[in-house]
Design a protein around this motif. Sequence first.
Motif, PDB file in Angstrom:
ATOM      1  N   GLU A  33       0.809  -1.217   0.000  1.00  0.00           N
ATOM      2  CA  GLU A  33       0.000   0.000   0.000  1.00  0.00           C
ATOM      3  C   GLU A  33       0.845   1.270   0.000  1.00  0.00           C
ATOM      4  O   GLU A  33       0.369   2.334  -0.372  1.00  0.00           O
ATOM      5  N   ASN A  34       2.107   1.184   0.386  1.00  0.00           N
ATOM      6  CA  ASN A  34       3.001   2.344   0.409  1.00  0.00           C
ATOM      7  C   ASN A  34       3.898   2.439  -0.825  1.00  0.00           C
ATOM      8  O   ASN A  34       4.579   3.431  -1.003  1.00  0.00           O
ATOM      9  N   ILE A  35       3.904   1.403  -1.643  1.00  0.00           N
ATOM     10  CA  ILE A  35       4.803   1.356  -2.800  1.00  0.00           C
ATOM     11  C   ILE A  35       4.024   1.726  -4.064  1.00  0.00           C
ATOM     12  O   ILE A  35       3.002   1.117  -4.373  1.00  0.00           O
ATOM     13  N   GLN A  36       4.515   2.730  -4.773  1.00  0.00           N
ATOM     14  CA  GLN A  36       3.875   3.133  -6.020  1.00  0.00           C
ATOM     15  C   GLN A  36       4.448   2.387  -7.214  1.00  0.00           C
ATOM     16  O   GLN A  36       3.715   1.994  -8.110  1.00  0.00           O
ATOM     17  N   ARG A  37       5.767   2.227  -7.216  1.00  0.00           N
ATOM     18  CA  ARG A  37       6.418   1.633  -8.386  1.00  0.00           C
ATOM     19  C   ARG A  37       7.715   0.950  -7.982  1.00  0.00           C
ATOM     20  O   ARG A  37       8.418   1.419  -7.097  1.00  0.00           O
ATOM     21  N   VAL A  38       8.032  -0.151  -8.670  1.00  0.00           N
ATOM     22  CA  VAL A  38       9.306  -0.851  -8.490  1.00  0.00           C
ATOM     23  C   VAL A  38       9.936  -1.008  -9.871  1.00  0.00           C
ATOM     24  O   VAL A  38       9.311  -1.528 -10.790  1.00  0.00           O
ATOM     25  N   VAL A  39      11.170  -0.524 -10.004  1.00  0.00           N
ATOM     26  CA  VAL A  39      11.918  -0.666 -11.253  1.00  0.00           C
ATOM     27  C   VAL A  39      13.134  -1.542 -10.958  1.00  0.00           C
ATOM     28  O   VAL A  39      13.935  -1.220 -10.074  1.00  0.00           O
ATOM     29  N   VAL A  40      13.248  -2.646 -11.676  1.00  0.00           N
ATOM     30  CA  VAL A  40      14.364  -3.571 -11.496  1.00  0.00           C
ATOM     31  C   VAL A  40      15.161  -3.588 -12.795  1.00  0.00           C
ATOM     32  O   VAL A  40      14.605  -3.888 -13.858  1.00  0.00           O
ATOM     33  N   ARG A  41      16.452  -3.271 -12.697  1.00  0.00           N
ATOM     34  CA  ARG A  41      17.333  -3.296 -13.868  1.00  0.00           C
ATOM     35  C   ARG A  41      18.391  -4.368 -13.649  1.00  0.00           C
ATOM     36  O   ARG A  41      19.176  -4.290 -12.704  1.00  0.00           O
ATOM     37  N   LEU A  42      18.383  -5.334 -14.529  1.00  0.00           N
ATOM     38  CA  LEU A  42      19.368  -6.407 -14.487  1.00  0.00           C
ATOM     39  C   LEU A  42      20.347  -6.158 -15.622  1.00  0.00           C
ATOM     40  O   LEU A  42      19.933  -5.881 -16.745  1.00  0.00           O
ATOM     41  N   SER A  43      21.636  -6.245 -15.335  1.00  0.00           N
ATOM     42  CA  SER A  43      22.603  -5.971 -16.401  1.00  0.00           C
ATOM     43  C   SER A  43      23.863  -6.807 -16.246  1.00  0.00           C
ATOM     44  O   SER A  43      24.231  -7.212 -15.152  1.00  0.00           O
ATOM     45  N   ASP A  44      24.492  -7.035 -17.382  1.00  0.00           N
ATOM     46  CA  ASP A  44      25.792  -7.698 -17.450  1.00  0.00           C
ATOM     47  C   ASP A  44      26.793  -6.592 -17.764  1.00  0.00           C
ATOM     48  O   ASP A  44      26.901  -6.143 -18.902  1.00  0.00           O
ATOM     49  N   ILE A  45      27.506  -6.140 -16.748  1.00  0.00           N
ATOM     50  CA  ILE A  45      28.357  -4.960 -16.867  1.00  0.00           C
ATOM     51  C   ILE A  45      29.493  -5.154 -17.867  1.00  0.00           C
ATOM     52  O   ILE A  45      29.727  -4.314 -18.719  1.00  0.00           O
ATOM     53  N   ASN A  46      30.201  -6.265 -17.778  1.00  0.00           N
ATOM     54  CA  ASN A  46      31.373  -6.492 -18.628  1.00  0.00           C
ATOM     55  C   ASN A  46      31.077  -7.268 -19.903  1.00  0.00           C
ATOM     56  O   ASN A  46      31.988  -7.536 -20.679  1.00  0.00           O
ATOM     57  N   GLY A  47      29.846  -7.673 -20.096  1.00  0.00           N
ATOM     58  CA  GLY A  47      29.518  -8.454 -21.289  1.00  0.00           C
ATOM     59  C   GLY A  47      30.192  -9.819 -21.250  1.00  0.00           C
ATOM     60  O   GLY A  47      30.287 -10.438 -20.198  1.00  0.00           O
ATOM     61  N   PRO A  48      30.712 -10.300 -22.356  1.00  0.00           N
ATOM     62  CA  PRO A  48      31.281 -11.645 -22.417  1.00  0.00           C
ATOM     63  C   PRO A  48      32.656 -11.778 -21.744  1.00  0.00           C
ATOM     64  O   PRO A  48      33.180 -12.878 -21.659  1.00  0.00           O
ATOM     65  N   LYS A  49      33.231 -10.704 -21.233  1.00  0.00           N
ATOM     66  CA  LYS A  49      34.562 -10.778 -20.599  1.00  0.00           C
ATOM     67  C   LYS A  49      34.552 -11.603 -19.319  1.00  0.00           C
ATOM     68  O   LYS A  49      35.568 -12.116 -18.912  1.00  0.00           O
ATOM     69  N   GLY A  50      33.398 -11.693 -18.669  1.00  0.00           N
ATOM     70  CA  GLY A  50      33.301 -12.471 -17.441  1.00  0.00           C
ATOM     71  C   GLY A  50      33.660 -11.649 -16.223  1.00  0.00           C
ATOM     72  O   GLY A  50      33.794 -10.438 -16.275  1.00  0.00           O
ATOM     73  N   GLY A  51      33.806 -12.324 -15.103  1.00  0.00           N
ATOM     74  CA  GLY A  51      34.134 -11.637 -13.861  1.00  0.00           C
ATOM     75  C   GLY A  51      32.888 -11.326 -13.055  1.00  0.00           C
ATOM     76  O   GLY A  51      31.778 -11.697 -13.401  1.00  0.00           O
ATOM     77  N   LYS A  52      33.115 -10.655 -11.934  1.00  0.00           N
ATOM     78  CA  LYS A  52      32.024 -10.289 -11.023  1.00  0.00           C
ATOM     79  C   LYS A  52      31.315  -9.078 -11.608  1.00  0.00           C
ATOM     80  O   LYS A  52      31.612  -7.938 -11.277  1.00  0.00           O
ATOM     81  N   ASP A  53      30.361  -9.346 -12.489  1.00  0.00           N
ATOM     82  CA  ASP A  53      29.818  -8.232 -13.252  1.00  0.00           C
ATOM     83  C   ASP A  53      28.318  -8.286 -13.496  1.00  0.00           C
ATOM     84  O   ASP A  53      27.808  -7.552 -14.320  1.00  0.00           O
ATOM     85  N   MET A  54      27.588  -9.152 -12.813  1.00  0.00           N
ATOM     86  CA  MET A  54      26.141  -9.198 -12.977  1.00  0.00           C
ATOM     87  C   MET A  54      25.520  -8.267 -11.936  1.00  0.00           C
ATOM     88  O   MET A  54      25.789  -8.383 -10.746  1.00  0.00           O
ATOM     89  N   CYS A  55      24.705  -7.339 -12.394  1.00  0.00           N
ATOM     90  CA  CYS A  55      24.194  -6.283 -11.530  1.00  0.00           C
ATOM     91  C   CYS A  55      22.671  -6.335 -11.442  1.00  0.00           C
ATOM     92  O   CYS A  55      21.983  -6.518 -12.442  1.00  0.00           O
ATOM     93  N   CYS A  56      22.159  -6.138 -10.242  1.00  0.00           N
ATOM     94  CA  CYS A  56      20.731  -5.976 -10.008  1.00  0.00           C
ATOM     95  C   CYS A  56      20.547  -4.651  -9.286  1.00  0.00           C
ATOM     96  O   CYS A  56      21.050  -4.466  -8.179  1.00  0.00           O
ATOM     97  N   GLN A  57      19.863  -3.730  -9.938  1.00  0.00           N
ATOM     98  CA  GLN A  57      19.573  -2.433  -9.325  1.00  0.00           C
ATOM     99  C   GLN A  57      18.069  -2.314  -9.159  1.00  0.00           C
ATOM    100  O   GLN A  57      17.312  -2.559 -10.103  1.00  0.00           O
TER     101      GLN A  57
END
Length: 117
Positions: A33-57
């Motif tokens: 009841e207090n939340i109007q909107r939730v925006v979730v952005r999932l991204s692969d920061i480095n692309g195919p290079k690998g590493g610790k790069d999966m982001c959830c904002q």
Amino acid sequence: MQIDIQALNFSLTDALRERVRRRMGFALGGKDENIQRVVVRLSDINGPKGGKDMCCQIRIVLEHMSDVVIKDVETDLYVAIDRAFDRAGRAVARQLSRQLTRQRAPTPGSFEVSESN
């Protein structure tokens, strides 16, 4: 409540969409009841290079309060989603608690002083 799930640099699968919705339900359930909107952005920061790069904002727009923004970066996107929503749930609860405390706090000068003899 509006829910917007976005994937940057990769396609959003049904499994990821379901994971986001499930974790959101656990973390934010009862606070709808207090939340109007939730925006979730999932991204692969480095692309195919690998590493610790999966982001959830996560950006949570609350009614009459500041937005809550949480970002988590991990090697595994599912772990990033879980951790980000755990933190988001706690942050929203904290924000709502502060708002409730402010609403209940007496205004200066609202106390009556009685004198007894």
